[in-house]
Design a protein around this motif. Structure first.
Motif, PDB file in Angstrom:
ATOM      1  N   THR A  86       0.833  -1.202   0.000  1.00 16.01           N
ATOM      2  CA  THR A  86       0.000   0.000   0.000  1.00 16.01           C
ATOM      3  C   THR A  86       0.870   1.255   0.000  1.00 16.01           C
ATOM      4  O   THR A  86       0.577   2.215  -0.716  1.00 16.01           O
ATOM      5  CB  THR A  86      -0.946  -0.004   1.223  1.00 16.01           C
ATOM      6  OG1 THR A  86      -1.763  -1.170   1.169  1.00 16.01           O
ATOM      7  CG2 THR A  86      -1.821   1.223   1.261  1.00 16.01           C
ATOM      8  N   ALA A  87       1.943   1.249   0.779  1.00 12.83           N
ATOM      9  CA  ALA A  87       2.857   2.399   0.796  1.00 12.83           C
ATOM     10  C   ALA A  87       3.482   2.596  -0.584  1.00 12.83           C
ATOM     11  O   ALA A  87       3.597   3.727  -1.067  1.00 12.83           O
ATOM     12  CB  ALA A  87       3.937   2.193   1.849  1.00 12.83           C
ATOM     13  N   GLN A  88       3.861   1.498  -1.245  1.00 15.29           N
ATOM     14  CA  GLN A  88       4.428   1.594  -2.589  1.00 15.29           C
ATOM     15  C   GLN A  88       3.389   2.138  -3.572  1.00 15.29           C
ATOM     16  O   GLN A  88       3.723   2.927  -4.453  1.00 15.29           O
ATOM     17  CB  GLN A  88       4.932   0.234  -3.060  1.00 15.29           C
ATOM     18  CG  GLN A  88       6.168  -0.238  -2.314  1.00 15.29           C
ATOM     19  CD  GLN A  88       6.574  -1.649  -2.703  1.00 15.29           C
ATOM     20  OE1 GLN A  88       5.866  -2.345  -3.422  1.00 15.29           O
ATOM     21  NE2 GLN A  88       7.722  -2.083  -2.220  1.00 15.29           N
ATOM     22  N   HIS A  90       0.925   4.160  -2.826  1.00 15.14           N
ATOM     23  CA  HIS A  90       0.781   5.592  -2.554  1.00 15.14           C
ATOM     24  C   HIS A  90       1.938   6.374  -3.179  1.00 15.14           C
ATOM     25  O   HIS A  90       1.733   7.458  -3.733  1.00 15.14           O
ATOM     26  CB  HIS A  90       0.689   5.866  -1.058  1.00 15.14           C
ATOM     27  CG  HIS A  90      -0.621   5.469  -0.457  1.00 15.14           C
ATOM     28  ND1 HIS A  90      -1.821   6.041  -0.817  1.00 15.14           N
ATOM     29  CD2 HIS A  90      -0.933   4.544   0.492  1.00 15.14           C
ATOM     30  CE1 HIS A  90      -2.806   5.506  -0.128  1.00 15.14           C
ATOM     31  NE2 HIS A  90      -2.299   4.581   0.671  1.00 15.14           N
ATOM     32  N   ASP A  91       3.152   5.825  -3.101  1.00 12.36           N
ATOM     33  CA  ASP A  91       4.307   6.473  -3.736  1.00 12.36           C
ATOM     34  C   ASP A  91       4.129   6.535  -5.248  1.00 12.36           C
ATOM     35  O   ASP A  91       4.423   7.558  -5.872  1.00 12.36           O
ATOM     36  CB  ASP A  91       5.602   5.718  -3.397  1.00 12.36           C
ATOM     37  CG  ASP A  91       5.999   5.855  -1.936  1.00 12.36           C
ATOM     38  OD1 ASP A  91       5.466   6.766  -1.249  1.00 12.36           O
ATOM     39  OD2 ASP A  91       6.845   5.063  -1.477  1.00 12.36           O
ATOM     40  N   ALA A  92       3.636   5.447  -5.835  1.00  9.38           N
ATOM     41  CA  ALA A  92       3.426   5.409  -7.285  1.00  9.38           C
ATOM     42  C   ALA A  92       2.357   6.420  -7.698  1.00  9.38           C
ATOM     43  O   ALA A  92       2.506   7.112  -8.711  1.00  9.38           O
ATOM     44  CB  ALA A  92       3.029   3.999  -7.726  1.00  9.38           C
ATOM     45  N   ALA A  94       1.577   9.188  -6.099  1.00  5.94           N
ATOM     46  CA  ALA A  94       2.166  10.525  -5.953  1.00  5.94           C
ATOM     47  C   ALA A  94       3.060  10.835  -7.150  1.00  5.94           C
ATOM     48  O   ALA A  94       3.025  11.948  -7.694  1.00  5.94           O
ATOM     49  CB  ALA A  94       2.958  10.615  -4.655  1.00  5.94           C
ATOM     50  N   PHE A  95       3.853   9.848  -7.581  1.00  5.05           N
ATOM     51  CA  PHE A  95       4.716  10.038  -8.755  1.00  5.05           C
ATOM     52  C   PHE A  95       3.877  10.312  -9.998  1.00  5.05           C
ATOM     53  O   PHE A  95       4.200  11.191 -10.799  1.00  5.05           O
ATOM     54  CB  PHE A  95       5.599   8.797  -8.968  1.00  5.05           C
ATOM     55  CG  PHE A  95       6.438   8.878 -10.203  1.00  5.05           C
ATOM     56  CD1 PHE A  95       7.551   9.700 -10.255  1.00  5.05           C
ATOM     57  CD2 PHE A  95       6.104   8.134 -11.322  1.00  5.05           C
ATOM     58  CE1 PHE A  95       8.327   9.777 -11.399  1.00  5.05           C
ATOM     59  CE2 PHE A  95       6.873   8.202 -12.472  1.00  5.05           C
ATOM     60  CZ  PHE A  95       7.985   9.030 -12.513  1.00  5.05           C
ATOM     61  N   ARG A  97       0.890  11.623 -10.129  1.00  6.98           N
ATOM     62  CA  ARG A  97       0.307  12.969 -10.027  1.00  6.98           C
ATOM     63  C   ARG A  97       1.345  14.037 -10.365  1.00  6.98           C
ATOM     64  O   ARG A  97       1.041  15.017 -11.044  1.00  6.98           O
ATOM     65  CB  ARG A  97      -0.256  13.193  -8.631  1.00  6.98           C
ATOM     66  CG  ARG A  97      -1.545  12.432  -8.409  1.00  6.98           C
ATOM     67  CD  ARG A  97      -2.135  12.687  -7.050  1.00  6.98           C
ATOM     68  NE  ARG A  97      -3.389  11.950  -6.909  1.00  6.98           N
ATOM     69  CZ  ARG A  97      -3.899  11.568  -5.764  1.00  6.98           C
ATOM     70  NH1 ARG A  97      -3.281  11.862  -4.642  1.00  6.98           N
ATOM     71  NH2 ARG A  97      -5.031  10.900  -5.719  1.00  6.98           N
ATOM     72  N   GLU A  98       2.576  13.856  -9.872  1.00  8.03           N
ATOM     73  CA  GLU A  98       3.644  14.801 -10.189  1.00  8.03           C
ATOM     74  C   GLU A  98       3.930  14.808 -11.685  1.00  8.03           C
ATOM     75  O   GLU A  98       4.108  15.871 -12.282  1.00  8.03           O
ATOM     76  CB  GLU A  98       4.920  14.446  -9.420  1.00  8.03           C
ATOM     77  CG  GLU A  98       4.844  14.715  -7.936  1.00  8.03           C
ATOM     78  CD  GLU A  98       6.053  14.188  -7.190  1.00  8.03           C
ATOM     79  OE1 GLU A  98       7.075  13.842  -7.836  1.00  8.03           O
ATOM     80  OE2 GLU A  98       5.991  14.129  -5.949  1.00  8.03           O
TER      81      GLU A  98
END
Length: 168
Positions: A86-88, A90-92, A94-95, A97-98
């Protein structure tokens, strides 16, 4: 969990022989030689057959309880892996979206540049038309020996801001 066999009561069951058979399979001769779980203990005065039966049942239950606890441990491990995944995720996200924001910004810049170029092209077109008109007026206009004073065209928009040296 091991299955509990149901014995049919026969009139000719020899309990002494049954106890002897169980004792021969078990190591040690006393009831206390087999370690029981902490949460049970033999009741004083219980028969040997009753104690052995109770031990067999509690061992089956204890075995099942340990298997359940092992499943709980596996479930905790699976939950931890899920949390890491799940943390990965969320990181993906965020990436992504950026990256999308970067694409939008780049698109905005290109959009603005294209519109600026379109305005500049329109100003150049208008300037060219004005120059052509003046050339026609000069060639068709009154012919005399007098010198015509050069007139600077009045340019507007981007064309008014660009110098000839910048075009070259």
């Amino acid at each position: 969990m091991a299955s509990v066999e149901q014995l049919r009561r026969r009139d000719g069951v020899n309990l002494v022989q049954l106890e002897a058979d169980i004792s021969s399979v078990r190591s040690g001769s006393s009831i206390t030689s087999i370690a029981l779980p902490d949460y049970v203990e033999h009741t004083a005065g219980v028969t040997r057959v009753g104690a052995l039966s109770a031990e067999a049942v509690i061992r089956d239950y204890e075995s099942a309880a340990k298997e359940i606890e092992a499943m709980g441990t596996e479930l905790i491990d699976a939950a931890q892996k899920c949390e890491a995944l799940t943390a990965q995720v969320h990181d993906a996200i965020a990436f992504m979206r950026e990256t999308a924001a970067g694409y939008r910004e780049e698109g905005r810049k290109i959009f603005k540049r294209i519109e600026e170029c379109a305005l500049f092209t329109e100003d150049v077109r208008k300037t060219c038309e004005q120059v052509k008109r003046r050339m026609v007026e000069v060639s068709v206009g009154p012919s005399s020996d007098e010198e015509l004073e050069p007139q600077e065209p009045e340019l507007s928009g981007i064309a008014g801001q660009v110098t000839i040296s910048e075009i070259r």
